[in-house]
Design an enzyme around this catalytic site. Structure first.
Site, mmCIF file in Angstrom:
data_model
loop_
_atom_site.group_PDB
_atom_site.id
_atom_site.type_symbol
_atom_site.label_atom_id
_atom_site.label_comp_id
_atom_site.label_asym_id
_atom_site.label_seq_id
_atom_site.Cartn_x
_atom_site.Cartn_y
_atom_site.Cartn_z
ATOM 1 N N HIS A 184 0.820 -1.224 0.000
ATOM 2 C CA HIS A 184 0.000 0.000 0.000
ATOM 3 C C HIS A 184 0.846 1.262 0.000
ATOM 4 O O HIS A 184 0.330 2.338 0.324
ATOM 5 C CB HIS A 184 -0.945 -0.012 1.211
ATOM 6 C CG HIS A 184 -1.917 -1.149 1.172
ATOM 7 N ND1 HIS A 184 -2.522 -1.649 2.306
ATOM 8 C CD2 HIS A 184 -2.368 -1.893 0.141
ATOM 9 C CE1 HIS A 184 -3.323 -2.650 1.960
ATOM 10 N NE2 HIS A 184 -3.237 -2.828 0.650
ATOM 11 N N CYS A 205 4.620 19.287 -13.217
ATOM 12 C CA CYS A 205 3.363 19.455 -13.983
ATOM 13 C C CYS A 205 2.339 20.306 -13.246
ATOM 14 O O CYS A 205 1.208 20.472 -13.691
ATOM 15 C CB CYS A 205 2.749 18.082 -14.288
ATOM 16 S SG CYS A 205 2.152 17.228 -12.823
ATOM 17 N N SER A 253 -6.668 -7.516 10.139
ATOM 18 C CA SER A 253 -8.062 -7.948 10.323
ATOM 19 C C SER A 253 -8.539 -8.773 9.125
ATOM 20 O O SER A 253 -9.602 -9.366 9.154
ATOM 21 C CB SER A 253 -8.971 -6.730 10.485
ATOM 22 O OG SER A 253 -8.836 -5.894 9.332
ATOM 23 N N GLU A 289 -6.925 -10.941 18.625
ATOM 24 C CA GLU A 289 -8.319 -11.326 18.335
ATOM 25 C C GLU A 289 -8.380 -12.241 17.122
ATOM 26 O O GLU A 289 -7.602 -12.050 16.173
ATOM 27 C CB GLU A 289 -9.147 -10.065 17.963
ATOM 28 C CG GLU A 289 -8.982 -8.870 18.876
ATOM 29 C CD GLU A 289 -9.760 -9.066 20.167
ATOM 30 O OE1 GLU A 289 -9.334 -8.507 21.184
ATOM 31 O OE2 GLU A 289 -10.752 -9.819 20.132
HETATM 32 C C1 BV8 Z 1 -8.254 -2.446 -5.282
HETATM 33 C C2 BV8 Z 1 -3.030 2.902 2.502
HETATM 34 C C3 BV8 Z 1 -8.742 -2.844 -7.536
HETATM 35 C C4 BV8 Z 1 -3.712 4.188 2.793
HETATM 36 C C5 BV8 Z 1 -4.766 1.189 2.592
HETATM 37 C C6 BV8 Z 1 -15.818 -1.566 -3.623
HETATM 38 C C7 BV8 Z 1 -15.327 -0.546 -4.430
HETATM 39 C C8 BV8 Z 1 -13.965 -0.397 -4.646
HETATM 40 C C9 BV8 Z 1 -13.074 -1.285 -4.074
HETATM 41 C C10 BV8 Z 1 -13.605 -2.274 -3.280
HETATM 42 C C11 BV8 Z 1 -14.943 -2.435 -3.050
HETATM 43 N N1 BV8 Z 1 -15.103 -3.513 -2.225
HETATM 44 C C12 BV8 Z 1 -13.912 -4.020 -1.929
HETATM 45 C C13 BV8 Z 1 -13.012 -3.278 -2.582
HETATM 46 C C14 BV8 Z 1 -11.622 -3.476 -2.556
HETATM 47 C C15 BV8 Z 1 -11.045 -2.513 -1.512
HETATM 48 C C16 BV8 Z 1 -11.320 -3.087 -0.135
HETATM 49 O O1 BV8 Z 1 -10.753 -4.112 0.196
HETATM 50 N N2 BV8 Z 1 -12.174 -2.416 0.653
HETATM 51 C C17 BV8 Z 1 -12.461 -2.930 1.996
HETATM 52 C C18 BV8 Z 1 -12.741 -1.756 2.950
HETATM 53 C C19 BV8 Z 1 -13.647 -3.889 1.891
HETATM 54 N N3 BV8 Z 1 -9.645 -2.530 -1.818
HETATM 55 C C20 BV8 Z 1 -9.145 -1.576 -2.603
HETATM 56 O O2 BV8 Z 1 -9.754 -0.613 -2.990
HETATM 57 C C21 BV8 Z 1 -7.697 -1.811 -3.028
HETATM 58 N N4 BV8 Z 1 -7.591 -1.626 -4.437
HETATM 59 O O3 BV8 Z 1 -8.967 -3.332 -4.923
HETATM 60 O O4 BV8 Z 1 -8.017 -2.114 -6.609
HETATM 61 C C22 BV8 Z 1 -10.076 -2.156 -7.657
HETATM 62 C C23 BV8 Z 1 -10.105 -0.871 -8.131
HETATM 63 C C24 BV8 Z 1 -11.349 -0.258 -8.293
HETATM 64 C C25 BV8 Z 1 -12.535 -0.926 -7.958
HETATM 65 C C26 BV8 Z 1 -12.468 -2.238 -7.441
HETATM 66 C C27 BV8 Z 1 -11.243 -2.854 -7.292
HETATM 67 C C28 BV8 Z 1 -6.792 -0.827 -2.323
HETATM 68 C C29 BV8 Z 1 -6.743 -1.150 -0.853
HETATM 69 C C30 BV8 Z 1 -5.621 -0.336 -0.191
HETATM 70 C C31 BV8 Z 1 -6.214 0.761 0.666
HETATM 71 N N5 BV8 Z 1 -5.127 1.455 1.381
HETATM 72 N N6 BV8 Z 1 -3.748 1.816 3.195
HETATM 73 C C32 BV8 Z 1 -3.598 4.568 4.236
HETATM 74 O O5 BV8 Z 1 -3.097 3.781 5.068
HETATM 75 O O6 BV8 Z 1 -3.999 5.713 4.544
HETATM 76 S S1 BV8 Z 1 -5.536 -0.068 3.383
HETATM 77 C C33 BV8 Z 1 -5.428 0.093 5.059
HETATM 78 O O7 BV8 Z 1 -6.075 -1.068 5.556
HETATM 79 C C34 BV8 Z 1 -4.035 0.043 5.652
HETATM 80 O O8 BV8 Z 1 -3.008 -0.210 4.729
HETATM 81 C C35 BV8 Z 1 -4.142 -1.156 6.614
HETATM 82 O O9 BV8 Z 1 -2.936 -1.746 6.842
HETATM 83 C C36 BV8 Z 1 -5.034 -1.994 5.790
HETATM 84 C C37 BV8 Z 1 -5.621 -3.240 6.308
HETATM 85 O O10 BV8 Z 1 -6.044 -3.019 7.583
HETATM 86 P P1 BV8 Z 1 -5.254 -3.821 8.718
HETATM 87 O O11 BV8 Z 1 -3.790 -3.643 8.504
HETATM 88 O O12 BV8 Z 1 -5.746 -5.199 8.756
HETATM 89 O O13 BV8 Z 1 -5.632 -2.975 9.973
HETATM 90 P P2 BV8 Z 1 -6.969 -3.096 10.846
HETATM 91 O O14 BV8 Z 1 -7.027 -1.872 11.688
HETATM 92 O O15 BV8 Z 1 -8.127 -3.449 9.966
HETATM 93 O O16 BV8 Z 1 -6.698 -4.393 11.766
HETATM 94 C C38 BV8 Z 1 -5.675 -4.365 12.730
HETATM 95 C C39 BV8 Z 1 -5.539 -5.766 13.282
HETATM 96 O O17 BV8 Z 1 -4.469 -5.766 14.239
HETATM 97 C C40 BV8 Z 1 -6.776 -6.263 14.025
HETATM 98 O O18 BV8 Z 1 -7.059 -7.589 13.612
HETATM 99 C C41 BV8 Z 1 -6.344 -6.252 15.504
HETATM 100 O O19 BV8 Z 1 -6.948 -7.300 16.234
HETATM 101 C C42 BV8 Z 1 -4.870 -6.500 15.369
HETATM 102 N N7 BV8 Z 1 -4.043 -6.058 16.505
HETATM 103 C C43 BV8 Z 1 -4.319 -5.082 17.414
HETATM 104 N N8 BV8 Z 1 -3.291 -4.993 18.299
HETATM 105 C C44 BV8 Z 1 -2.356 -5.930 17.921
HETATM 106 C C45 BV8 Z 1 -2.836 -6.600 16.776
HETATM 107 N N9 BV8 Z 1 -2.148 -7.583 16.171
HETATM 108 C C46 BV8 Z 1 -0.954 -7.924 16.703
HETATM 109 N N10 BV8 Z 1 -0.420 -7.323 17.791
HETATM 110 C C47 BV8 Z 1 -1.094 -6.336 18.421
HETATM 111 N N11 BV8 Z 1 -0.572 -5.748 19.524
#
Ligand code: BV8
Length: 254
Positions: A127, A162, A201, A227
């Site tokens: 990302h 640009c 997650s 979790e």
């Molecule tokens: C794509 C950079 C093709 C920016 C990020 C509808 C329309 C359009 C797209 C979609 C759609 N439906 C689905 C999609 C695809 C979409 C998507 O997946 N959406 C989700 C919300 C459903 N994906 C995209 O758009 C991707 N591109 O698909 O292109 C396309 C193009 C057009 C149309 C369709 C398809 C691009 C995705 C990238 C987005 N950018 N980050 C920024 O950071 O500002 S993603 C963002 O989420 C971060 O990078 C983050 O890392 C990532 C994933 O989240 P997690 O890392 O898992 O973090 P989270 O908070 O969720 O979980 C934390 C975990 O840690 C938990 O489980 C917790 O229990 C655990 N934890 C807590 N404490 C600890 C721990 N673990 C260990 N130790 C601890 N102490």
């Protein structure tokens, strides 16, 4: 021996026997460095915005200064933090793999640069990286250091080549991931013997498809998370419950 110790032993044996190891990390591995996980990233000023609204091209076009300031806030917070024991343990694992001539690939969804600061070398940043910038229209790489003081004060600055708006070099929702990086991640997932899945997650695609891909190709998938997640039921062979800053050193350093 407790259940946890028995599970750790199994995971250690799997890692020792593996010839090709892949690791997928998410925001959770940086939690113990003091960085809120992605879905907790809305604190204070941005509490009434959803990450999925701020981390999009549309959100940037609608309110460039707000999105620019949100990334500036996150960048400054990351700048003041240090890699934690979990990041350091993965860097140690990579060095051990190099010494034992094993394949090792670290795939991260995080943009905080903490794996590289911890000493990891082979890092696939799915990302992007919050410390890199590019322009909105042509993806020209932009170094803020090379801008004039006045240009740097603008929020966001303009591209010197640009004149389009400068943005963080991260992948926003709805944007394609960097092709070579993504293909390399798919290849690592398809060919590894063991995949470690740490602090994600399992919600965001296509990153979340990697553990299932590894498992379907015969890998043993180990998850480290306090979790259970969307992945635990379907893509994980061994779930080690707990914070990565505690589990990874116990798994790797012992
Ligand atoms: C794509 C950079 C093709 C920016 C990020 C509808 C329309 C359009 C797209 C979609 C759609 N439906 C689905 C999609 C695809 C979409 C998507 O997946 N959406 C989700 C919300 C459903 N994906 C995209 O758009 C991707 N591109 O698909 O292109 C396309 C193009 C057009 C149309 C369709 C398809 C691009 C995705 C990238 C987005 N950018 N980050 C920024 O950071 O500002 S993603 C963002 O989420 C971060 O990078 C983050 O890392 C990532 C994933 O989240 P997690 O890392 O898992 O973090 P989270 O908070 O969720 O979980 C934390 C975990 O840690 C938990 O489980 C917790 O229990 C655990 N934890 C807590 N404490 C600890 C721990 N673990 C260990 N130790 C601890 N102490």
């Amino acid at each position: 021996m407790t259940k946890t110790q028995a599970e750790l032993e199994i995971a250690q044996q799997k890692l020792k026997a593996a010839k090709r190891i892949a690791v997928l990390t998410g925001a959770g591995i940086s939690k113990e460095s003091g960085i809120p996980t992605f879905r907790d990233a809305q604190t204070g000023l941005w509490a009434n915005y959803k990450a999925e609204d701020l981390a999009t091209r549309e959100g940037f076009l609608a309110n460039p200064q707000n999105v620019w300031d949100w990334y500036d806030f996150r960048r400054n917070r990351v700048w003041d933090t240090e890699p934690n024991a979990g990041h350091l343990a993965l860097a140690t694992l990579e060095q051990a793999c190099a010494a034992q001539r094993k394949h090792f690939t670290l795939i991260t969804q995080n943009i905080d640069n903490l794996h590289k600061r911890a000493g990891s070398v082979t890092v696939l940043e799915l990302h992007g990286n919050i410390f890199r910038y590019k322009c909105l229209d042509k993806n020209h790489p932009v170094s803020l250091d090379l801008l004039s003081d006045q240009a740097r004060e603008e929020r966001p600055p303009s591209c010197p080549l640009c004149n389009s708006m400068v943005r963080p070099d991260v992948v926003w929702f709805g944007e394609m991931l960097p092709e070579f990086t993504l293909q390399s991640a798919f290849e690592a997932a398809q060919n590894c013997d063991v995949m470690l899945v740490v602090g994600t997650s399992g919600v965001v695609q296509p990153a979340a498809s990697l553990p299932g891909m590894a498992k379907r190709n015969g890998a043993f998938v180990i998850e480290v998370n306090p979790e259970p997640t969307e992945l635990t039921m379907f893509a994980v062979d061994l779930y080690l419950q707990g914070p990565s800053g505690m589990i990874l050193p116990a798994l790797i350093d012992s």
